[in-house]
Write a protein that holds these residues in place. Structure first.
Motif, PDB file in Angstrom:
ATOM      1  N   ALA A   3      76.996   3.107  66.154  1.00  0.00           N
ATOM      2  CA  ALA A   3      77.030   3.908  67.378  1.00  0.00           C
ATOM      3  C   ALA A   3      77.155   3.032  68.607  1.00  0.00           C
ATOM      4  CB  ALA A   3      75.766   4.769  67.459  1.00  0.00           C
ATOM      5  N   ARG A   4      76.435   1.920  68.607  1.00  0.00           N
ATOM      6  CA  ARG A   4      76.473   1.011  69.754  1.00  0.00           C
ATOM      7  C   ARG A   4      77.858   0.387  69.918  1.00  0.00           C
ATOM      8  NH1 ARG A   4      72.532  -1.461  68.199  1.00  0.00           N
ATOM      9  NH2 ARG A   4      70.917  -0.252  69.251  1.00  0.00           N
ATOM     10  N   LYS A   5      78.472   0.023  68.784  1.00  0.00           N
ATOM     11  CA  LYS A   5      79.808  -0.572  68.852  1.00  0.00           C
ATOM     12  C   LYS A   5      80.843   0.436  69.313  1.00  0.00           C
ATOM     13  CE  LYS A   5      79.013  -4.079  65.297  1.00  0.00           C
ATOM     14  NZ  LYS A   5      79.369  -4.536  63.924  1.00  0.00           N
ATOM     15  N   SER A   6      80.720   1.678  68.871  1.00  0.00           N
ATOM     16  CA  SER A   6      81.688   2.699  69.269  1.00  0.00           C
ATOM     17  C   SER A   6      81.581   3.032  70.747  1.00  0.00           C
ATOM     18  CB  SER A   6      81.481   3.958  68.427  1.00  0.00           C
ATOM     19  OG  SER A   6      80.204   4.513  68.684  1.00  0.00           O
ATOM     20  N   LEU A   7      80.357   2.945  71.309  1.00  0.00           N
ATOM     21  CA  LEU A   7      80.163   3.280  72.716  1.00  0.00           C
ATOM     22  C   LEU A   7      80.503   2.126  73.646  1.00  0.00           C
ATOM     23  CD1 LEU A   7      76.819   5.282  72.512  1.00  0.00           C
ATOM     24  CD2 LEU A   7      79.096   6.194  72.921  1.00  0.00           C
TER      25      LEU A   7
END
Length: 744
Positions: free
Chosen positions: A231-235
């Motif tokens: 999730a952090r990488k996608s955001l």
């Protein structure tokens, strides 16, 4: 070895004799084929090893028989090959028998709670019958004894005849009651034996369910970390790619590495009965036991997720000389009467531990099975003390040695020494951080002659393997040791085996004692409540007269009724005659008593008759607010107190450690990165010089410690680092010209 395959010669018949066949040993079954290609479609025969008998005939042949119904007559090409097969077959047979027993147990239904309650009520009823029989036997036995006594005092034959009749009646009652007692005992034993196995299986089932729950929670925690990272990488992946022109691992270099020197005193208490499992966070994780720094750039570091990365600034943190080279508190202070006193006033508190969150899973997920030197850890798992200071903390209860120095009886003196060695583990109960790992050449002095009656000097004398040397002088005694250890991290637990021998000499008697510390295991490293256990056996030997103290640290067991953290010991002289006995726990207190007489019990074990027990050592309570200050004892609070006049390599002058104590953890991590890089550069330079000298055919001097020299240990004959006696003279003259520049 329980899975094995290869060619053997099998007896077929008298015409063809032995024929070459391909044998496969797997899952407790031995199967054979004409060749390897047949494994896909045709098996020529199989024998179950669980019920088989294996015996040998000559150097190359052996027979496997399954109750007479089936037999394999086999021959190997050599005696060595035959032995390999026999070893594999025996292992496979044992495993097959164990699996068969487990499956047999599983076929039986688990007793439900109602059945268990019914069995308990029946047992309780049988126990009441036993108590009733016991009361009746006591009653009838007393009456019979009374009647017999009256019979002995009679003189008239007529009265004697009547008394004999009464004796017979009471003896009959006593016999009937005794028989009832025997029958009740037999019924109770049969019932307990019948249900015992089922209860044991039920308890084991509950234990297995607990382990499965732990594994489930562990997997859930891993999945959660993975989802957080995705999730952090996608955001933020796009921003990170544009704003960062360097490898993400560049920001992770500030981490410590953990080497083989892991302290055997961990800072966590044994847990109560298992509570609700939870995912590990920084606030309940203890890595106090991990104690050594990364020393070369070649050692691997574990990548961590962005959730636990501290930003490493490229510029060096500004050094505040007033804070790093701190002043000693005034040596003259007003006492209660207003007069001046030379006694130093020690601090009572250090800054509270800040609440820094850290994702543990991002660090631990790649650690399993690695050596400690391959496991990097951030400052968040540390406490603001170095390992040199931590080993000095073992002398918190040096008053045991002061009392021992006054003893004329060597056995009593050894009892005090044993209490002192046990007290060294007391601070492992509630501490939740690891010490800072000393740099090569780092030192620590602790001069408490005025108030505690001892002074100490310690130095990190080796980095690979990591080792520190320590020398302590007290009132009538001298103690020294070289401390190192070996360890393995296996994910759920960490086991540490201390190496090196501690020496203690008393000046008046000349008694010379040595001992080696016991093994320490840290449980629930990843999931569950972290807890520590010190266990094993320790021998303290007096090399002057042969006295010996054998201490046993009982291992904690979930199913044991033993007192947790229990320690017992017996002191014997050179003739193996028991002199003193010790009992207690390593976290609370130890008691000792002199042995007055020894008898042998019916079971062949000695029974000691002792004098009055006295407390040899008792743990002091922690100061108020200790839970907010790393659970430090009062001595631990004072160990890192600023002091003038110490060597420039002293742990109190470490800038990263001082910054951590002040609660500036980000600055401490950045500072640690710089100190660590300087240490690596120094090591690379030394390695290059050594390589150059080797190419030129000349000797290159090995690293020499500043305050310790290598010498032969008179007890073990090994080379160890011993104090050269120069430190305190150099301190008096403030001559630190021999000290290396290891800090910033």
């Amino acid at each position: 070895m329980s899975h094995y395959k290869g060619f053997l010669y099998k007896w077929t018949n008298y015409l063809k004799g032995y024929q070459k066949r391909w044998f496969v040993l797997q899952n407790g079954l031995l199967s054979y084929y004409r060749n390897q290609a047949e494994m896909a479609h045709t098996c020529r025969g199989t024998i179950n090893l669980a019920n088989a008998v294996i015996h040998t005939e000559d150097s190359c042949t052996f027979v496997i028989s399954n109750g007479g119904a089936q037999s394999f007559y086999l021959k190997a090409v050599s005696e060595v090959e035959r032995q390999k097969w026999l070893t594999a077959l025996e292992l496979a047979k044992s495993e097959a028998i164990r699996i068969q027993e487990v499956e047999s147990d599983e076929e039986e239904p688990q007793p439900d709670k109602n059945e268990l309650q019914k069995s308990l009520r029946t047992l309780n009823s049988k126990l009441e019958d036993l108590n009733t029989c016991n009361d009746l036997i006591a009653k009838h036995g007393s009456a019979l004894q009374k009647t017999l006594s009256e019979l002995e005092q009679l003189e008239s034959p007529t009265d004697a005849h009547n008394k004999v009749k009464a004796v017979n009646e009471r003896a009959t009652l006593f016999r009937i009651t005794s028989n009832a007692m025997i029958n009740a005992c037999s019924e109770f034993y049969d019932l307990a034996q019948t249900n015992g196995r089922r209860w044991q299986r039920m308890l084991q089932h509950e234990h297995d369910q607990r382990l499965k729950l732990e594994e489930m929670v562990e997997q859930l925690a891993k999945d959660q970390v993975s989802l957080e990272n995705k999730a952090r990488k996608s955001l933020h992946g796009g921003n990170n790619n544009h704003n960062s022109g360097s490898n993400p691992s560049d920001d992770e270099d500030f981490f410590d590495a953990l080497d083989h020197q892991v302290e055997d005193e961990f800072k966590v208490a044994l847990p109560p009965k298992p509570e609700k499992l939870h995912r590990r966070t920084d606030s309940d994780f203890s890595m106090e036991s991990f104690t050594n720094e990364v020393s070369s750039e070649s050692e691997s570091e574990i990548p961590i997720s962005e959730a636990c990365v501290f930003t490493a600034k490229t510029n060096s943190p500004k050094r505040n000389q007033d804070k790093l080279k701190v002043r000693q508190l005034t040596s003259e202070s007003l006492n209660a009467s207003g007069e001046t006193s030379n006694k130093r006033v020690r601090r009572k508190k250090i800054p509270d531990r800040p609440n820094y969150s850290l994702n543990l899973w991002s660090i631990m997920k790649n650690c399993i099975g690695k050596e400690l030197s391959k496991i990097p850890m951030p400052v968040n798992f540390s406490e603001p003390l170095s390992m040199l200071q931590r080993i000095t903390e073992e002398f918190e209860y040096a008053d045991c040695l002061h009392k021992a120095a006054k003893c004329d009886d060597s056995a009593e003196q050894l009892a005090w020494v044993a209490a002192f060695t046990i007290s060294a583990f007391s601070t492992t109960l509630q501490r939740t951080g690891k010490p800072f790992n000393p740099l090569l050449g780092e030192t620590y002095e602790c001069d408490r002659t005025d108030d505690l009656g001892w002074r100490n000097i310690a130095e990190q004398v080796s980095h690979h393997p990591p080792a520190l040397a320590m020398h302590t002088e007290g009132k009538g005694w001298t103690c020294w040791q070289e401390f190192t250890m070996t360890s393995k991290f296996r994910g759920k637990y960490l086991q540490i085996i201390p190496l090196g021998i501690a020496h203690l000499v008393f000046h008046k008697s000349g008694n010379h004692y040595t001992w080696r510390k016991v093994t320490t295991t840290v449980h629930n490293i990843i999931v569950g409540k972290l807890w520590v256990d010190n266990h094993g056996e320790m021998d303290i030997t007096n090399h002057k007269n042969g006295d010996k103290c054998h201490l046993k640290y009982s291992a904690y067991s979930y199913f044991s009724r033993e007192t947790p953290r229990k320690v017992t010991g017996v002191i014997t002289d050179i003739t193996n005659k028991p002199r003193w006995v010790l009992t207690g726990t390593w976290d609370n207190q130890m008691e000792g008593a002199q042995i007055l007489h020894v008898e042998e019990s019916n079971k062949g074990k000695p029974v000691f008759e002792t004098g009055p027990h006295k407390v040899m050592w008792k743990c002091r309570p922690l100061p108020p607010g200790a839970d907010k200050c790393y659970n430090f004892t009062q001595l631990a609070i004072e160990l890192n107190e600023p002091e003038d006049g110490v060597a420039p390599t002293d742990s109190r002058l470490r800038p990263d450690q001082r910054l951590m104590e002040e609660g500036k953890w980000d600055e401490s991590n950045n500072c640690k990165l710089l100190i660590e890089e300087k240490q690596r550069a120094t090591r690379r330079k030394r390695e290059q010089e050594a390589e150059k000298a080797a190419n030129e055919g000349r000797d290159f001097p090995q690293y020499q410690a500043t305050w310790f020299k290598k010498d032969k240990d008179p007890i073990t004959g090994n080379l160890i680092h011993q104090f050269n006696g120069k430190y305190w003279d150099c301190k008096a003259k403030q001559n630190w010209s021999d000290c290396p520049h290891i800090f910033l």
